[in-house]
Design a protein around this motif. Structure first.
Motif, mmCIF file in Angstrom:
data_model
loop_
_atom_site.group_PDB
_atom_site.id
_atom_site.type_symbol
_atom_site.label_atom_id
_atom_site.label_comp_id
_atom_site.label_asym_id
_atom_site.label_seq_id
_atom_site.Cartn_x
_atom_site.Cartn_y
_atom_site.Cartn_z
ATOM 1 N N GLY A 70 33.550 48.134 76.560
ATOM 2 C CA GLY A 70 32.243 47.878 77.941
ATOM 3 C C GLY A 70 31.834 49.550 77.416
ATOM 4 O O GLY A 70 31.224 50.871 77.705
ATOM 5 N N LEU A 71 31.559 49.178 75.853
ATOM 6 C CA LEU A 71 30.790 50.684 75.628
ATOM 7 C C LEU A 71 29.778 50.609 74.914
ATOM 8 O O LEU A 71 29.119 51.429 73.943
ATOM 9 C CB LEU A 71 32.355 51.189 74.307
ATOM 10 C CG LEU A 71 33.181 51.870 74.826
ATOM 11 C CD1 LEU A 71 34.328 52.357 73.050
ATOM 12 C CD2 LEU A 71 33.410 53.487 75.003
ATOM 13 N N GLN A 72 29.311 49.445 75.184
ATOM 14 C CA GLN A 72 27.695 49.227 74.598
ATOM 15 C C GLN A 72 26.669 50.618 74.471
ATOM 16 O O GLN A 72 25.815 50.164 74.197
ATOM 17 C CB GLN A 72 26.985 47.733 75.025
ATOM 18 C CG GLN A 72 27.449 47.717 76.517
ATOM 19 C CD GLN A 72 28.725 46.747 77.738
ATOM 20 O OE1 GLN A 72 29.512 47.145 76.676
ATOM 21 N NE2 GLN A 72 27.634 46.097 78.290
ATOM 22 N N ASN A 73 26.693 51.269 75.760
ATOM 23 C CA ASN A 73 25.591 51.794 76.252
ATOM 24 C C ASN A 73 26.265 53.550 75.253
ATOM 25 O O ASN A 73 25.034 54.427 75.670
ATOM 26 C CB ASN A 73 25.815 52.032 77.402
ATOM 27 C CG ASN A 73 24.990 51.330 78.482
ATOM 28 O OD1 ASN A 73 24.466 50.216 78.086
ATOM 29 N ND2 ASN A 73 25.366 50.653 79.425
ATOM 30 N N LYS A 74 27.063 53.900 74.517
ATOM 31 C CA LYS A 74 27.814 54.487 74.395
ATOM 32 C C LYS A 74 27.507 54.504 72.522
ATOM 33 O O LYS A 74 28.731 55.501 72.110
ATOM 34 C CB LYS A 74 29.206 54.750 75.119
ATOM 35 C CG LYS A 74 28.979 55.566 75.477
ATOM 36 C CD LYS A 74 28.813 56.943 76.164
ATOM 37 C CE LYS A 74 28.537 57.815 77.751
ATOM 38 N NZ LYS A 74 28.081 58.692 77.617
ATOM 39 N N VAL A 75 27.753 53.050 72.278
ATOM 40 C CA VAL A 75 27.977 52.949 70.795
ATOM 41 C C VAL A 75 26.287 53.079 70.492
ATOM 42 O O VAL A 75 25.547 51.020 70.750
ATOM 43 C CB VAL A 75 28.746 51.567 70.666
ATOM 44 C CG1 VAL A 75 28.205 51.905 68.545
ATOM 45 C CG2 VAL A 75 29.859 52.336 70.626
ATOM 46 N N LYS A 76 25.440 53.413 69.192
ATOM 47 C CA LYS A 76 24.067 52.749 68.848
ATOM 48 C C LYS A 76 24.729 52.007 67.015
ATOM 49 O O LYS A 76 24.603 52.819 66.389
ATOM 50 C CB LYS A 76 23.164 53.859 68.498
ATOM 51 C CG LYS A 76 22.990 54.596 69.832
ATOM 52 C CD LYS A 76 21.932 55.108 69.794
ATOM 53 C CE LYS A 76 21.049 56.137 71.403
ATOM 54 N NZ LYS A 76 20.599 55.376 72.695
ATOM 55 N N PHE A 77 24.528 51.022 67.432
ATOM 56 C CA PHE A 77 24.118 50.332 65.829
ATOM 57 C C PHE A 77 22.568 50.311 65.635
ATOM 58 O O PHE A 77 21.849 49.587 65.879
ATOM 59 C CB PHE A 77 24.689 48.909 65.938
ATOM 60 C CG PHE A 77 26.098 48.392 66.615
ATOM 61 C CD1 PHE A 77 26.943 48.532 65.628
ATOM 62 C CD2 PHE A 77 25.926 48.728 67.598
ATOM 63 C CE1 PHE A 77 28.711 47.891 65.814
ATOM 64 C CE2 PHE A 77 28.019 48.392 67.786
ATOM 65 C CZ PHE A 77 28.746 48.632 66.898
ATOM 66 N N LEU A 78 22.704 50.982 63.800
ATOM 67 C CA LEU A 78 20.976 51.562 63.890
ATOM 68 C C LEU A 78 20.750 50.116 62.757
ATOM 69 O O LEU A 78 19.210 50.763 62.474
ATOM 70 C CB LEU A 78 21.349 52.589 63.653
ATOM 71 C CG LEU A 78 21.583 53.941 64.463
ATOM 72 C CD1 LEU A 78 21.127 55.289 63.871
ATOM 73 C CD2 LEU A 78 20.513 53.917 65.364
ATOM 74 N N GLY A 79 21.558 49.670 61.840
ATOM 75 C CA GLY A 79 21.609 48.819 61.364
ATOM 76 C C GLY A 79 21.100 49.923 59.823
ATOM 77 O O GLY A 79 21.320 51.331 59.380
ATOM 78 N N PHE A 80 20.487 49.288 58.419
ATOM 79 C CA PHE A 80 20.057 50.010 57.941
ATOM 80 C C PHE A 80 19.048 51.115 58.010
ATOM 81 O O PHE A 80 18.249 51.173 58.581
ATOM 82 C CB PHE A 80 19.543 49.035 55.976
ATOM 83 C CG PHE A 80 19.002 49.676 55.002
ATOM 84 C CD1 PHE A 80 19.391 50.047 54.043
ATOM 85 C CD2 PHE A 80 17.698 50.082 55.097
ATOM 86 C CE1 PHE A 80 19.919 51.128 52.870
ATOM 87 C CE2 PHE A 80 17.216 50.848 53.982
ATOM 88 C CZ PHE A 80 17.678 51.158 52.686
ATOM 89 N N ARG A 81 19.426 52.174 57.254
ATOM 90 C CA ARG A 81 17.706 53.109 57.355
ATOM 91 C C ARG A 81 17.877 54.250 55.998
ATOM 92 O O ARG A 81 19.185 54.601 54.954
ATOM 93 C CB ARG A 81 19.292 54.669 58.441
ATOM 94 C CG ARG A 81 20.243 54.420 59.613
ATOM 95 C CD ARG A 81 18.678 54.253 60.348
ATOM 96 N NE ARG A 81 17.517 55.147 60.825
ATOM 97 C CZ ARG A 81 17.900 55.430 62.060
ATOM 98 N NH1 ARG A 81 17.284 54.784 63.389
ATOM 99 N NH2 ARG A 81 16.582 56.860 62.319
ATOM 100 N N SER A 82 16.697 54.461 55.792
ATOM 101 C CA SER A 82 16.076 54.702 54.602
ATOM 102 C C SER A 82 15.964 56.063 54.804
ATOM 103 O O SER A 82 16.120 56.948 53.886
ATOM 104 C CB SER A 82 14.818 54.338 53.938
ATOM 105 O OG SER A 82 14.105 54.604 55.392
ATOM 106 N N ASP A 83 16.637 56.624 56.154
ATOM 107 C CA ASP A 83 16.102 58.467 56.509
ATOM 108 C C ASP A 83 17.423 58.696 57.188
ATOM 109 O O ASP A 83 17.589 59.633 57.722
ATOM 110 C CB ASP A 83 15.769 58.216 57.472
ATOM 111 C CG ASP A 83 16.291 58.465 59.104
ATOM 112 O OD1 ASP A 83 16.209 56.993 59.185
ATOM 113 O OD2 ASP A 83 14.893 58.282 59.572
#
Length: 360
Positions: free
Chosen positions: A243-256
């Motif tokens: 139930g943490l989907q609003n508290k965890v951000k999956f950003l994928g590959f980041r070049s920054d």
């Protein structure tokens, strides 16, 4: 981590009297970093369809290496950033008279769980050491694992601390504000961060369990995960179950990543094993306090605000240590500290170049 290091090496290496090229195998995936390094003008040789998954794949790999070096043998040096299963790279580099052949250890364990593959990997360390002219390692621990304690003790292994572009990672409040705004994160929200591939080694399942406990201790927090990998969807499912989907951000590959780290408050890394994590150095270069698993070399402890926690400890211990480090660092002074301890990529590439050109 290794790929980012190689990108930085290429970006900062003075190539007025040498040219860096890359040789990679093909696991069938497309990686943004490959295109990023090509955009700098780098030549990337990819052995199409060649990947070591089986005995048949190993034979195909051997033939491909022979064919490659038969055609491309005008190199002054070959630098292998992988473990012993790739020893044929060094074997054929020697066969075709390439004078400098570097084996470089970046890890302290094999990625496979198979006992047979681990046994084979240990056996292949013998020919790998035979065909290498130089042994490099990112830490003494990594050196001992791949080349043996005796070689490290006798000074036969060159320890090169993983380095980063300190200018790019230097803390900037304005960047922090911008990234947080882009991600929809409030100014007073505690951001727990991690950068790494979704593989067993990085131990994301435990990381998520630790964050759940952090959230229970302080609900004004969020977990930011940057990276891609085969276990990413499995981790997303785990987050949903908790139930943490609003508290965890999956950003994928980041070049920054250098900018992304500015927005974090604590860097969390419960890896099962590491040689000398580049991302851990990047985090400290941006002034982030870090919580590492006790399997990570103590050589990665650069700043005072670093804590090591046993993988056997409960998640409450992990969570308490993590929250205790929030706002514990003066982030504006960290660049100079890392510079003084030899973690500047400019010094790193200067050292490498001397090795590459030693026979010239």
């Amino acid at each position: 981590g290794i790929q980012i290091l190689l990108y930085d090496i290429y970006k900062h290496m003075d190539q007025s009297d040498l040219t860096l090229e890359f040789l990679v195998l093909d696991d069938g995936e497309k990686y943004p970093l490959e295109e990023k390094i090509k955009a700098l003008g780098a030549t990337v040789h990819k052995l199409k369809g060649v990947w070591i998954r089986s005995f048949t794949g190993f034979k195909t790999y051997r033939k491909a290496m022979d064919a490659f070096f038969k055609e491309h043998h005008d190199y002054c040096a070959v630098h292998m950033h992988s473990s012993s299963k790739n020893f044929y790279l060094l074997y054929y580099a020697k066969k075709y008279n390439i004078p400098i052949r570097i084996a470089h250890s970046h890890n302290t364990n094999f990625q496979s769980k198979s006992k047979a593959q681990i046994m084979l990997g240990n056996l292949l360390k013998i020919p790998m050491k035979r065909y290498a002219t130089h042994y490099f390692a990112c830490s003494a621990y990594a050196g001992e694992w791949l080349f043996g304690k005796k070689n490290v003790k006798q000074g036969k292994v060159t320890i090169l601390k993983n380095a980063v572009d300190l200018d790019a990672f230097e803390y900037r409040q304005q960047v922090r504000n911008t990234i947080r705004k882009e991600l929809g994160i409030g100014e007073d929200t505690i951001v727990i961060g991690h950068v790494g591939r979704f593989t067993q080694q990085k131990n994301h399942k435990l990381l998520i369990d630790i964050f759940q406990e952090i959230y229970q201790q302080n609900s004004n927090c969020i977990l930011v995960l940057a990276g891609i990998g085969e276990l990413m969807e499995e981790c997303k499912d785990k987050v949903k179950r908790l139930g943490l989907q609003n508290k965890v951000k999956f950003l994928g590959f980041r070049s920054d990543v250098n900018d992304l780290l500015q927005a974090m408050d604590v860097f969390l890394m419960p890896s099962l094993y590491e040689g000398f994590p580049v991302t851990g150095i990047e985090a400290q270069a941006s002034g982030l306090p870090c919580v590492f698993s006790d399997t990570i070399t103590k050589e990665a402890n650069i700043l005072e605000e670093v804590r090591y926690v046993s993988l056997d400890a409960d998640v409450k211990t992990w969570a308490t240590e993590t929250l205790s480090l929030v706002q514990s660092t003066n982030r504006n002074t960290c660049k100079s500290k890392l510079q003084q301890q030899g973690f500047d990529i400019k010094d790193y590439v200067s050292t490498l170049k001397k090795f590459y050109l030693v026979e010239q």
